[in-house]
Design a protein around this motif. Structure first.
Motif, PDB file in Angstrom:
ATOM      1  N   PHE A 172       1.249  -1.730  -0.124  1.00 23.55           N
ATOM      2  CA  PHE A 172       0.033   0.257  -0.328  1.00 23.55           C
ATOM      3  C   PHE A 172       0.670   1.235  -0.267  1.00 23.55           C
ATOM      4  N   GLY A 173       2.018   0.789  -1.095  1.00 18.42           N
ATOM      5  CA  GLY A 173       2.963   2.116  -0.583  1.00 18.42           C
ATOM      6  C   GLY A 173       2.636   3.363  -1.536  1.00 18.42           C
ATOM      7  N   ALA A 174       1.674   2.938  -2.248  1.00 16.78           N
ATOM      8  CA  ALA A 174       1.538   3.909  -4.031  1.00 16.78           C
ATOM      9  C   ALA A 174       0.298   3.181  -4.229  1.00 16.78           C
ATOM     10  N   LEU A 175      -0.697   4.224  -4.911  1.00 17.86           N
ATOM     11  CA  LEU A 175      -2.214   3.864  -5.871  1.00 17.86           C
ATOM     12  C   LEU A 175      -1.453   4.223  -6.992  1.00 17.86           C
ATOM     13  N   GLU A 176      -1.383   3.390  -8.156  1.00 17.52           N
ATOM     14  CA  GLU A 176      -1.298   3.355 -10.010  1.00 17.52           C
ATOM     15  C   GLU A 176      -3.008   3.929 -10.664  1.00 17.52           C
ATOM     16  N   VAL A 177      -3.436   5.335 -10.707  1.00 14.07           N
ATOM     17  CA  VAL A 177      -3.864   5.459 -11.190  1.00 14.07           C
ATOM     18  C   VAL A 177      -3.849   5.289 -12.693  1.00 14.07           C
ATOM     19  N   ARG A 178      -5.018   4.417 -13.395  1.00 16.36           N
ATOM     20  CA  ARG A 178      -4.756   4.411 -14.679  1.00 16.36           C
ATOM     21  C   ARG A 178      -5.866   4.735 -15.309  1.00 16.36           C
ATOM     22  N   PHE A 179      -7.273   6.140 -14.526  1.00 17.52           N
ATOM     23  CA  PHE A 179      -8.120   6.810 -15.929  1.00 17.52           C
ATOM     24  C   PHE A 179      -8.329   7.890 -14.554  1.00 17.52           C
ATOM     25  N   GLY A 180      -7.311   8.716 -14.702  1.00 16.64           N
ATOM     26  CA  GLY A 180      -6.982  10.152 -14.353  1.00 16.64           C
ATOM     27  C   GLY A 180      -7.156  10.663 -15.508  1.00 16.64           C
ATOM     28  N   LYS A 181      -7.936  11.733 -15.395  1.00 25.82           N
ATOM     29  CA  LYS A 181      -8.510  13.042 -15.947  1.00 25.82           C
ATOM     30  C   LYS A 181      -7.698  13.308 -17.277  1.00 25.82           C
ATOM     31  N   ALA A 182      -8.440  13.035 -18.913  1.00 28.90           N
ATOM     32  CA  ALA A 182      -8.364  12.982 -20.451  1.00 28.90           C
ATOM     33  C   ALA A 182      -8.048  14.428 -21.057  1.00 28.90           C
ATOM     34  N   SER A 183      -6.779  14.893 -21.911  1.00 28.75           N
ATOM     35  CA  SER A 183      -6.985  16.308 -22.179  1.00 28.75           C
ATOM     36  C   SER A 183      -8.303  15.776 -23.199  1.00 28.75           C
ATOM     37  N   ARG A 184      -8.422  16.758 -24.037  1.00 30.25           N
ATOM     38  CA  ARG A 184      -9.668  16.933 -24.828  1.00 30.25           C
ATOM     39  C   ARG A 184      -9.246  15.856 -26.248  1.00 30.25           C
ATOM     40  N   GLY A 185      -9.709  14.785 -26.641  1.00 38.30           N
ATOM     41  CA  GLY A 185      -9.142  13.821 -27.498  1.00 38.30           C
ATOM     42  C   GLY A 185      -8.097  12.503 -27.514  1.00 38.30           C
ATOM     43  N   SER A 186      -7.701  13.020 -25.637  1.00 38.66           N
ATOM     44  CA  SER A 186      -7.071  12.179 -25.612  1.00 38.66           C
ATOM     45  C   SER A 186      -6.858  11.057 -25.050  1.00 38.66           C
ATOM     46  N   PRO A 187      -6.395  10.240 -24.390  1.00 40.39           N
ATOM     47  CA  PRO A 187      -6.587   8.728 -23.832  1.00 40.39           C
ATOM     48  C   PRO A 187      -6.693   8.947 -22.417  1.00 40.39           C
ATOM     49  N   PRO A 188      -7.016   8.064 -21.559  1.00 46.70           N
ATOM     50  CA  PRO A 188      -7.221   8.357 -19.623  1.00 46.70           C
ATOM     51  C   PRO A 188      -5.487   8.541 -19.486  1.00 46.70           C
ATOM     52  N   LYS A 189      -5.173   9.373 -18.993  1.00 43.19           N
ATOM     53  CA  LYS A 189      -3.698   9.719 -18.009  1.00 43.19           C
ATOM     54  C   LYS A 189      -3.584   8.773 -16.618  1.00 43.19           C
ATOM     55  N   ARG A 190      -2.020   8.691 -16.621  1.00 44.49           N
ATOM     56  CA  ARG A 190      -2.068   7.986 -15.538  1.00 44.49           C
ATOM     57  C   ARG A 190      -1.174   8.764 -14.319  1.00 44.49           C
ATOM     58  N   ARG A 191      -1.196   7.740 -13.333  1.00 44.40           N
ATOM     59  CA  ARG A 191      -0.023   8.411 -12.068  1.00 44.40           C
ATOM     60  C   ARG A 191       0.083   7.673 -11.336  1.00 44.40           C
ATOM     61  N   THR A 192       1.436   7.601 -10.635  1.00 49.45           N
ATOM     62  CA  THR A 192       1.451   7.239  -8.807  1.00 49.45           C
ATOM     63  C   THR A 192       1.140   8.192  -8.520  1.00 49.45           C
ATOM     64  N   VAL A 193       0.346   8.006  -7.328  1.00 50.34           N
ATOM     65  CA  VAL A 193       0.413   8.333  -6.223  1.00 50.34           C
ATOM     66  C   VAL A 193       0.674   7.818  -4.942  1.00 50.34           C
ATOM     67  N   LEU A 194       2.224   8.395  -4.390  1.00 48.18           N
ATOM     68  CA  LEU A 194       2.527   7.975  -3.238  1.00 48.18           C
ATOM     69  C   LEU A 194       1.740   7.835  -1.779  1.00 48.18           C
ATOM     70  N   THR A 195       1.843   7.083  -1.202  1.00 45.84           N
ATOM     71  CA  THR A 195       1.572   7.454   0.092  1.00 45.84           C
ATOM     72  C   THR A 195       2.158   8.449   1.063  1.00 45.84           C
ATOM     73  N   VAL A 196       1.444   9.450   1.483  1.00 45.06           N
ATOM     74  CA  VAL A 196       2.313  10.219   2.243  1.00 45.06           C
ATOM     75  C   VAL A 196       2.345   9.437   3.712  1.00 45.06           C
ATOM     76  N   PRO A 197       3.392   9.673   4.388  1.00 49.03           N
ATOM     77  CA  PRO A 197       3.895  10.144   6.386  1.00 49.03           C
ATOM     78  C   PRO A 197       1.830  10.067   6.518  1.00 49.03           C
ATOM     79  N   GLU A 198       1.773  11.900   6.505  1.00 49.00           N
ATOM     80  CA  GLU A 198       0.575  11.979   7.362  1.00 49.00           C
ATOM     81  C   GLU A 198      -1.081  11.345   6.829  1.00 49.00           C
ATOM     82  N   ALA A 199      -0.683  10.299   6.167  1.00 46.39           N
ATOM     83  CA  ALA A 199      -2.113   9.719   5.593  1.00 46.39           C
ATOM     84  C   ALA A 199      -1.467   8.136   5.364  1.00 46.39           C
ATOM     85  N   ASP A 200      -0.851   8.461   6.736  1.00 46.77           N
ATOM     86  CA  ASP A 200       0.102   6.582   6.513  1.00 46.77           C
ATOM     87  C   ASP A 200      -1.454   5.356   6.293  1.00 46.77           C
TER      88      ASP A 200
END
Length: 342
Positions: free
Chosen positions: A189-217
Motif C-alpha cells: 500500500f505504498g502507492a496507488l496506480e491511477v490508470r483512468f485519470g482525467k484526459a485532455s480533449r481527444g486524448s486517452p486517460p492519463k496515468r499517474r502514481t500517487v504515493l502514500t504520504v506519511p501524514e496519511a499512513d
C-alpha cells in the motif's frame, strides 16, 4: 516596464521550481490579455477581464470552463505579483506613469467556486466518524448491509488519502495497489496506480502514481483490512475491482456520490459539500504539510500548477500556526537585543 514585469514574474516562478511549460503558458496568457485590451497592467480594469473572457467563451468552439477557470487563476496570480509591495512594481509605475496596477480578478468576475471547498479538520473528522458510525449502527441493528457500510467508509477514506477523482476511484483494481521501495513499511500500500485519470480533449486517460504520504499512513491498515478481510465477504470471485458491489460488480460513479451524500447528511455537514471536496481537502492538507507545489501537482494529476492553486484553501488553524510562528520569531529577535534596546 511591461517586459520587465514579465521577466520578474518568470524569475519568481522559477524560484518556486515550476515547470518551464507552466511558466511559458502563463506568460503567454498575460501577453494575449494585454494585446486584447491594448493596455498595460497599470491600466487594466475589472471590465477588461469581463470583456476578455466573454470573448473567449464566444469563440467557436468556446473554451472549456476548466480552461477559463485556469486562465482566470493565472491572470489573478500575475496581478497579485505586480501589486505586491515587496516587488515594487506599483511604486515604479506610479512614478513613471501616474498610475499603478491593481487586482482586476475578483469573486464577481471570475468563475464561482463557492460550492467547492476543502473540509475543515473538524468537518473531516466528523465526516469520517459518521462513516464509521454507519457501520456500527448497521451492525447493532443486525441489519443487512454491514459489509456495504464498511466498504463505503473505507472507500471515502481512500478518496481523501490519495486525492482521487470519482472515475479514478471507481476504476481502481487490486493490482493498482503498489509497493514503494522507499516506503517498505507500507508494504503493498505504498502507492496507488491511477490508470483512468482525467484526459485532455481527444486524448486517452492519463496515468499517474500517487504515493502514500506519511501524514496519511493511517490508510495502510484500513486498506489492508478491507482487502484481506472485508472484501472477500462480497464473494467477488475473480473480479479485479477494488470497490465491489453486493452483486459482485464494480462500484459506479453515481453510487460514490450517493454514499458521500448519505454520510454527509449523517454528519450534519453543509449541503454544498460533495465528494470532490475531499480532493480539495487532500490538496490543501498537502500544501499545509509543507510539500512542494510540484509534488502536489504530480500527486493529483494536474497539468498546470494554476489548477492546483485553485484547489487550495488555507485553514484558519494553519494560518494561525503561521502567525504564531512569525510572532515567536519576532519575540526571539527582540529578546536577543538585550534589555534597553530599541
Amino acid at each position: 516596464m511591461f517586459e520587465a514585469m514579465l521577466r520578474g514574474w518568470d524569475q519568481q516562478q522559477q524560484s518556486r521550481l515550476l515547470a518551464r511549460k507552466t511558466i511559458d503558458d502563463r506568460l503567454s496568457l498575460v501577453r494575449r490579455f494585454a494585446l486584447f485590451t491594448a493596455t498595460y497592467p497599470w491600466e487594466w480594469t475589472p471590465e477588461d477581464v469581463d470583456a476578455y473572457f466573454s470573448h473567449q467563451l464566444s469563440l467557436d468552439p468556446p473554451l472549456a470552463h476548466s480552461t477559463v477557470r485556469g486562465q482566470q487563476g493565472d491572470l489573478q496570480m500575475f496581478c497579485a505579483f505586480v501589486t505586491d509591495g515587496r516587488y515594487g512594481w506599483a511604486k515604479a509605475c506610479e512614478e513613471a506613469f501616474g498610475q499603478f496596477p491593481v487586482q482586476v480578478c475578483h469573486g464577481w468576475n471570475t468563475a464561482d467556486r463557492s460550492g467547492r471547498r476543502a473540509l475543515t479538520y473538524d468537518e473531516l473528522q466528523a465526516f469520517f466518524d459518521a462513516a464509521d458510525d454507519r457501520v456500527e449502527q448497521t451492525r447493532k441493528r443486525r441489519r443487512k448491509g454491514v459489509l456495504a457500510a464498511w466498504r463505503d467508509s473505507v472507500m471515502l477514506k481512500q478518496v481523501y488519502a490519495y486525492g482521487t477523482r470519482r472515475r479514478e476511484t471507481s476504476m481502481l483494481d487490486l493490482p493498482d495497489l503498489r509497493h514503494n521501495p522507499r516506503a517498505k513499511d507500507y508494504g503493498r500500500f505504498g502507492a496507488l496506480e491511477v490508470r483512468f485519470g482525467k484526459a485532455s480533449r481527444g486524448s486517452p486517460p492519463k496515468r499517474r502514481t500517487v504515493l502514500t504520504v506519511p501524514e496519511a499512513d493511517w490508510i495502510v491498515p484500513v486498506l489492508e483490512e478491507w482487502v484481506d478481510e472485508v472484501r472477500p465477504g462480497f464473494s467477488p470471485g475473480g473480479h479485479p475491482a477494488l470497490w465491489v458491489t453486493e452483486r459482485c460488480g464494480r462500484l459506479g460513479v453515481r453510487r460514490l456520490d450517493e454514499v458521500f451524500t448519505i454520510v454527509r447528511e449523517h454528519a450534519a455537514l453543509p449541503p454544498e459539500l460533495d465528494l470532490h471536496c475531499l480532493r480539495h481537502t487532500y490538496i490543501t492538507h498537502l500544501i499545509e504539510f509543507g510539500y512542494p507545489e510540484r509534488f502536489v501537482q504530480e500527486q493529483v494529476g494536474h497539468a498546470y500548477a494554476s489548477t492546483t492553486a485553485l484547489y487550495t484553501w488555507m485553514s484558519d488553524e494553519y494560518r494561525n500556526r503561521l502567525m504564531e510562528k512569525s510572532l515567536r520569531r519576532r519575540t526571539e529577535r527582540v529578546g536577543g537585543k538585550g534589555l534597553g534596546s530599541r
